[in-house]
Design a protein around this motif. Structure first.
Motif: not given
Length: 388
Positions: A367-372, A308-310, A294-296, A287-290
């Motif tokens: 993932e939906q929370h990360v997207d939001a 490196l991690f989350s 998004l940032v990139l 999820l952190a990689e996702h």
């Protein structure tokens, strides 16, 4: 609830054999899951113990290291003892030095190398030690971190371990945050060099589904810990302790009393099992990689240091004309996001840059929370910069 309801007073084996024995067992289980060296197991000279926090863990090993060194150089050498850490090391070490009587001017903060993702450079540590030796001081303690608080950097353990061994120094590894990830084979290499350590600590209450407090500490030789922290008043004497046939964890910690914390860890390990716990860690890192991707994908933002991690360290790029370098801009973005009540992010400063920290670590995050969260940050960034 169970550990609270049992209300055991487990300071010595005789007051609660079950609590003591279970702690020995689960700490051995965990050491094997992390593939720690056999010296850290209970059937070796070392062993594991549950502390309240990583702050307590680093304090007790610092006291053990201090007394070991004073025994060699004499009690009047206290003013010469020097501690080494990076500027990314947790402030708990500084507090431990204050409690242990280490002179403030003998706490060496070595600047982390931004070209190595804010890990400390072994050469800089060696140089600081050489300077101190030439001044007649006594280097005695090095603290390395696996997963620094600001950016989850990993210090070079093998090199720092060699330095410590070369100068007969105590080598402590603080893996409070990232230690949990190292139970996954693909992240275990971050602990390479742990075989050179005198002590190793990680927090099960950070990223391991165990409620606070449950900080796991292993030492390679428990005798130094016991010698520094042991008391034996008449009212605590008993046949089992006198025979040296049992472990009394009161001699491995600052307070006398202690809770039944091993039951919490036993419950987590038995309920989930190793594979499910590994999947839990991997999901957060994915999820952190996702989020990092998004940032990139948005040119208005930058990832400040590789993930490196989350944990993702990022910031909104300021206009080139801005003299503050984006400090106020990113503070305002963080404040707007947090004031929304929908997400909460924190900040740090890396090489003078005000940086935002997005950490994934809650059991229910999807993932939906990360997207939001990302959409919220984008929308607030648009309002702040006035650009589409």
């Amino acid at each position: 609830m169970l550990s609270a309801a049992f209300n055991i007073v487990g300071f010595s084996w005789i007051t609660s054999p079950a609590a003591t024995e279970l702690e020995v067992i689960v700490l051995d289980w965990f050491a094997k899951m992390l593939k720690l060296p056999s010296q850290f197991l209970s059937d070796a000279p070392g062993g594991g113990v549950i502390q309240g926090t990583a702050s307590e863990a680093v304090l007790v090993v610092l006291l053990a290291a201090r007394d070991r060194t004073l025994k060699k150089h004499g009690k009047k050498s206290l003013e010469k003892l020097v501690v080494y850490a990076s500027d990314q090391t947790h402030s708990a070490l500084q507090k431990a030095c204050q409690v242990a009587g280490i002179f403030p001017e003998n706490f060496r903060v070595v600047k982390a190398d931004c070209s190595k993702n804010y890990a400390v450079a072994p050469e800089a540590v060696s140089e600081a030690i050489s300077v101190d030796l030439s001044s007649g001081l006594i280097p005695f303690f090095i603290c390395a971190t696996v997963g620094t608080t600001s950016s989850s950097a990993v210090d070079p353990l093998p090199e720092l371990g060699n330095i410590a061994q070369g100068h007969d120094m105590w080598f402590h590894i603080d893996a409070a945050y990232a230690g949990s990830a190292c139970m996954c084979p693909e992240y275990r290499h971050h602990l390479d060099g742990v075989e050179k350590a005198d002590s190793f600590n990680m927090n099960a209450h950070k990223w391991f589904l165990t409620n606070f407090d449950c900080s796991l500490l292993w030492v390679k030789d428990r005798s130094y810990l016991v010698e520094a922290l042991s008391t034996n008043p008449e009212f605590l004497k008993n046949k089992a302790s006198q025979a040296n046939s049992v472990v009394d964890f009161k001699d491995w910690q600052i307070p006398l009393g202690r809770r039944f914390r091993s039951l919490k860890l036993w419950m987590v390990l038995r309920l989930y099992g190793v594979e499910n716990l590994q999947s839990y860690i991997r999901k957060h890192i994915q999820l952190a990689e996702h989020f990092e991707q998004l940032v990139l994908s948005d040119s208005r933002f930058e990832v400040v240091t590789p993930r490196l991690f989350s944990l993702v360290c990022f910031r909104l790029l300021p206009p080139t004309s801005e003299y503050e370098g984006g400090r106020q801009l990113n503070y305002d973005l963080m404040d707007a996001a947090n004031s929304s009540g929908k997400i909460f992010i924190s900040h740090t400063v890396l090489a003078g840059k005000f940086v935002l920290r997005f950490a994934v670590g809650a059991p229910l995050t999807e993932e939906q929370h990360v997207d939001a969260a990302w959409k919220l940050l984008q929308d607030e960034a648009t309002k702040l910069s006035g650009s589409a």
